[in-house]
Write a protein that holds these residues in place. Sequence first.
Motif, PDB file in Angstrom:
ATOM      1  N   VAL A   1     -43.538  -6.882 -16.364  1.00  0.00           N
ATOM      2  CA  VAL A   1     -42.646  -5.701 -16.534  1.00  0.00           C
ATOM      3  C   VAL A   1     -42.477  -5.993 -14.757  1.00  0.00           C
ATOM      4  N   THR A   2     -41.714  -6.770 -14.239  1.00  0.00           N
ATOM      5  CA  THR A   2     -41.482  -7.051 -12.927  1.00  0.00           C
ATOM      6  C   THR A   2     -39.786  -6.020 -12.528  1.00  0.00           C
ATOM      7  N   CYS A   3     -40.025  -5.682 -11.704  1.00  0.00           N
ATOM      8  CA  CYS A   3     -38.681  -5.138 -10.979  1.00  0.00           C
ATOM      9  C   CYS A   3     -38.644  -5.302  -9.395  1.00  0.00           C
ATOM     10  N   GLN A   4     -37.720  -5.908  -9.060  1.00  0.00           N
ATOM     11  CA  GLN A   4     -36.924  -6.487  -7.706  1.00  0.00           C
ATOM     12  C   GLN A   4     -35.769  -5.919  -7.795  1.00  0.00           C
ATOM     13  N   PHE A   5     -36.111  -5.581  -6.016  1.00  0.00           N
ATOM     14  CA  PHE A   5     -34.521  -4.535  -5.765  1.00  0.00           C
ATOM     15  C   PHE A   5     -33.891  -4.640  -4.578  1.00  0.00           C
ATOM     16  N   ASP A   6     -32.631  -5.404  -3.761  1.00  0.00           N
ATOM     17  CA  ASP A   6     -32.052  -5.217  -2.740  1.00  0.00           C
ATOM     18  C   ASP A   6     -30.827  -4.423  -2.568  1.00  0.00           C
ATOM     19  N   GLU A   7     -30.147  -4.382  -1.309  1.00  0.00           N
ATOM     20  CA  GLU A   7     -29.688  -3.940  -0.927  1.00  0.00           C
ATOM     21  C   GLU A   7     -27.865  -3.205  -1.671  1.00  0.00           C
ATOM     22  N   GLU A   8     -27.676  -4.827  -2.819  1.00  0.00           N
ATOM     23  CA  GLU A   8     -27.128  -5.335  -3.657  1.00  0.00           C
ATOM     24  C   GLU A   8     -27.119  -5.063  -5.154  1.00  0.00           C
ATOM     25  N   ASN A   9     -28.773  -5.943  -5.380  1.00  0.00           N
ATOM     26  CA  ASN A   9     -28.269  -6.059  -6.783  1.00  0.00           C
ATOM     27  C   ASN A   9     -29.963  -5.023  -7.250  1.00  0.00           C
ATOM     28  N   CYS A  10     -30.028  -5.112  -8.765  1.00  0.00           N
ATOM     29  CA  CYS A  10     -31.662  -4.996  -9.542  1.00  0.00           C
ATOM     30  C   CYS A  10     -31.611  -5.857 -10.435  1.00  0.00           C
ATOM     31  N   ARG A  11     -32.729  -5.969 -10.863  1.00  0.00           N
ATOM     32  CA  ARG A  11     -33.259  -7.141 -11.360  1.00  0.00           C
ATOM     33  C   ARG A  11     -35.048  -6.244 -11.854  1.00  0.00           C
ATOM     34  N   VAL A  12     -35.322  -6.772 -13.261  1.00  0.00           N
ATOM     35  CA  VAL A  12     -36.354  -6.022 -14.644  1.00  0.00           C
ATOM     36  C   VAL A  12     -36.311  -7.563 -14.977  1.00  0.00           C
ATOM     37  N   ASP A  13     -37.294  -7.702 -15.075  1.00  0.00           N
ATOM     38  CA  ASP A  13     -38.195  -9.369 -15.600  1.00  0.00           C
ATOM     39  C   ASP A  13     -39.077  -8.361 -16.502  1.00  0.00           C
ATOM     40  N   VAL A  14     -38.808  -9.326 -17.904  1.00  0.00           N
ATOM     41  CA  VAL A  14     -40.318  -8.914 -18.612  1.00  0.00           C
ATOM     42  C   VAL A  14     -40.616 -10.355 -19.162  1.00  0.00           C
ATOM     43  N   GLU A  15     -41.673 -10.076 -19.127  1.00  0.00           N
ATOM     44  CA  GLU A  15     -42.571 -12.203 -19.381  1.00  0.00           C
ATOM     45  C   GLU A  15     -43.029 -11.681 -20.956  1.00  0.00           C
ATOM     46  N   ASP A  16     -43.880 -12.945 -20.870  1.00  0.00           N
ATOM     47  CA  ASP A  16     -44.843 -12.664 -22.346  1.00  0.00           C
ATOM     48  C   ASP A  16     -45.653 -13.725 -22.258  1.00  0.00           C
ATOM     49  N   ASP A  17     -46.585 -14.135 -23.100  1.00  0.00           N
ATOM     50  CA  ASP A  17     -47.402 -15.377 -23.013  1.00  0.00           C
ATOM     51  C   ASP A  17     -47.448 -15.561 -24.665  1.00  0.00           C
ATOM     52  N   GLY A  18     -46.749 -15.374 -25.039  1.00  0.00           N
ATOM     53  CA  GLY A  18     -46.681 -16.459 -26.473  1.00  0.00           C
ATOM     54  C   GLY A  18     -46.158 -17.598 -26.227  1.00  0.00           C
ATOM     55  N   THR A  19     -45.158 -18.358 -27.368  1.00  0.00           N
ATOM     56  CA  THR A  19     -44.961 -19.872 -27.381  1.00  0.00           C
ATOM     57  C   THR A  19     -43.640 -19.682 -26.254  1.00  0.00           C
ATOM     58  N   GLY A  20     -42.876 -19.070 -26.222  1.00  0.00           N
ATOM     59  CA  GLY A  20     -41.495 -18.685 -25.440  1.00  0.00           C
ATOM     60  C   GLY A  20     -40.416 -19.554 -26.748  1.00  0.00           C
ATOM     61  N   ILE A  21     -39.328 -19.401 -26.090  1.00  0.00           N
ATOM     62  CA  ILE A  21     -38.361 -19.863 -26.552  1.00  0.00           C
ATOM     63  C   ILE A  21     -37.973 -21.723 -26.215  1.00  0.00           C
ATOM     64  N   PRO A  22     -37.112 -21.990 -27.490  1.00  0.00           N
ATOM     65  CA  PRO A  22     -37.000 -23.193 -26.794  1.00  0.00           C
ATOM     66  C   PRO A  22     -35.419 -23.331 -26.055  1.00  0.00           C
ATOM     67  N   GLU A  23     -35.122 -23.544 -24.846  1.00  0.00           N
ATOM     68  CA  GLU A  23     -34.024 -23.966 -24.101  1.00  0.00           C
ATOM     69  C   GLU A  23     -32.557 -24.056 -24.549  1.00  0.00           C
ATOM     70  N   GLU A  24     -32.605 -25.232 -26.109  1.00  0.00           N
ATOM     71  CA  GLU A  24     -31.162 -25.016 -27.209  1.00  0.00           C
ATOM     72  C   GLU A  24     -31.371 -23.636 -27.642  1.00  0.00           C
ATOM     73  N   HIS A  25     -32.430 -22.553 -27.899  1.00  0.00           N
ATOM     74  CA  HIS A  25     -31.822 -21.700 -27.968  1.00  0.00           C
ATOM     75  C   HIS A  25     -31.998 -20.151 -27.630  1.00  0.00           C
ATOM     76  N   TRP A  26     -31.685 -20.366 -25.999  1.00  0.00           N
ATOM     77  CA  TRP A  26     -31.834 -18.991 -25.258  1.00  0.00           C
ATOM     78  C   TRP A  26     -31.088 -18.285 -24.702  1.00  0.00           C
ATOM     79  N   GLU A  27     -29.541 -19.283 -25.313  1.00  0.00           N
ATOM     80  CA  GLU A  27     -28.195 -18.307 -25.639  1.00  0.00           C
ATOM     81  C   GLU A  27     -28.005 -17.632 -26.846  1.00  0.00           C
ATOM     82  N   LYS A  28     -28.375 -18.715 -27.929  1.00  0.00           N
ATOM     83  CA  LYS A  28     -28.304 -18.023 -29.076  1.00  0.00           C
ATOM     84  C   LYS A  28     -29.382 -16.605 -29.629  1.00  0.00           C
ATOM     85  N   VAL A  29     -29.975 -16.473 -28.737  1.00  0.00           N
ATOM     86  CA  VAL A  29     -30.651 -15.558 -28.601  1.00  0.00           C
ATOM     87  C   VAL A  29     -30.514 -13.734 -29.207  1.00  0.00           C
TER      88      VAL A  29
END
Length: 521
Positions: free
Chosen positions: A432-460
Amino acid sequence: MSLKLFLKIYARLVAVAAAVIVLCFVLFSTMNPVRERIWQESTAAPLMKWLAAVPAPARQYHWMPSMFGLQTAAPGRFDLSPVQAERLSYGQVVLEKGAAGHSFYVLAGDGQLNRLRLQQPYRELARASALIARWHLDNASAGQRGDLAEHLEQSLNLALRPLESQDQLPEQALLDSLASEALVPYQQSDGRQALLFRLSSGELWQLSMPPPFNAWGWPVLLVLGLVLGGVLALSLYLGLRFVDGQMRKVESVAVRMARGEMSARVEATEGSVVSRLAASFNSMAEQIQRLVGVQREMIHAVSHELRTPVARIRFGVQMIESAKSPEILHKQLQGIDGDIEELDALIDEILTYARLEQGGPVFTLREASVADIARQVVDEQNPLHGPVDITFHMDEASEPWAMADVEPRYIHRAIQNLVGNAVRHARSQVRVTCQFDEENCRVDVEDDGTGIPEEHWEKVFSAFARLDDSRTRTSGGYGLGLSIVRRILYWHGGQAFVGRSEQLGGARFSLVWPRVPQAGD
């Protein structure tokens, strides 16, 4: 109001104003020559008819031929049109304009035609009338002049009076002019032409003509007012008809939607009167269509999702009836209890999703540390998932900007959903990674699994969506967690999206939203 709509309305108003001005000018230019001709004929008619009643006007008024072009002849000697000849036969005075001036004709009682030629009709008619009045008054006795003046007034349509008192006398300059001139013309305060003349007996008389021609008389003003009112009424009618037509389009689409045509939309060009209304209506229609679709999908998915735990509970109840030992009974009761917990979790997910989809919860944004919320999620999830290591990371540059306007409970829920989803598909590590600046907040959650195919990125992010690879039903979940995450970010004015983790190789889910949402977000 958009600038394009303003300019369009302004251009149409200018066009209407220009059309009114042009139309009024054309009417004014067309009417006034006719009115002026009628006025000149009616003003000259009393004098012309007076001359027509005199047997030999050129001999009796011997100055008229030389001064005013008086001529008496047979009608055939004058070049008149059939219309003019017919009007003369009716006893009317006819005016003919030419290079030589204004010629007035009248038919005398003996069948002869009298013509009077004037360069400046109003002034010369006044002078001719004054000379005739002076001649008659000079030839009358003092006792007859009052009755004669009254007769002349009625016959020549003018005002004639003697100046008998001091207050009736005009300016001294006019009186001085009488010493060298027989007639002294001047203009009265109301614009009428007047003349002073002195009789041989020394009496002063004043003659006043009828009012001069008024180009802005009430007939012209009435016609121009009617034209102006008519053009404005027509413009208003066309404008309201256009607006009504545009509103009927919106009304028609609303009726079609009420009949179940959820795909109906208002077609309106940019800059039209209802373009903003059409855009808002179409946005509302899309939202309604989406909500109806979500409702149908939810009903279908819920009915499907509930079958499995209900079937297991029913099977467990049947097994309880046939249980022969306390151990088997205890095992079945534990299974039923787990199914009930699953149903409870499913219902909670469904209610949360429905609440977010149907317009969102009542958010009370307040300043809170997003980094602390993320750390809290990591601390809560680590003991629950021993084989998977969940770590938290944030660089020093982001620390001053960790405070943001959020709804802590829902941001916590969004991060928790992402972490829980990542844990189910990770092999050994979640970051879990947090990145903040004066305007925006960003939180990334990553795992070391098999990932998600790009064609399903919106479907999830679709409700009740499950993929056909490793992230299947066997991994757990109901397909609502990511949909809830996206809706939480939507109500915070941000976005949720998925990609590939460069460091761990699996999926990376990212939440991005403004630290201080703008008004209207």
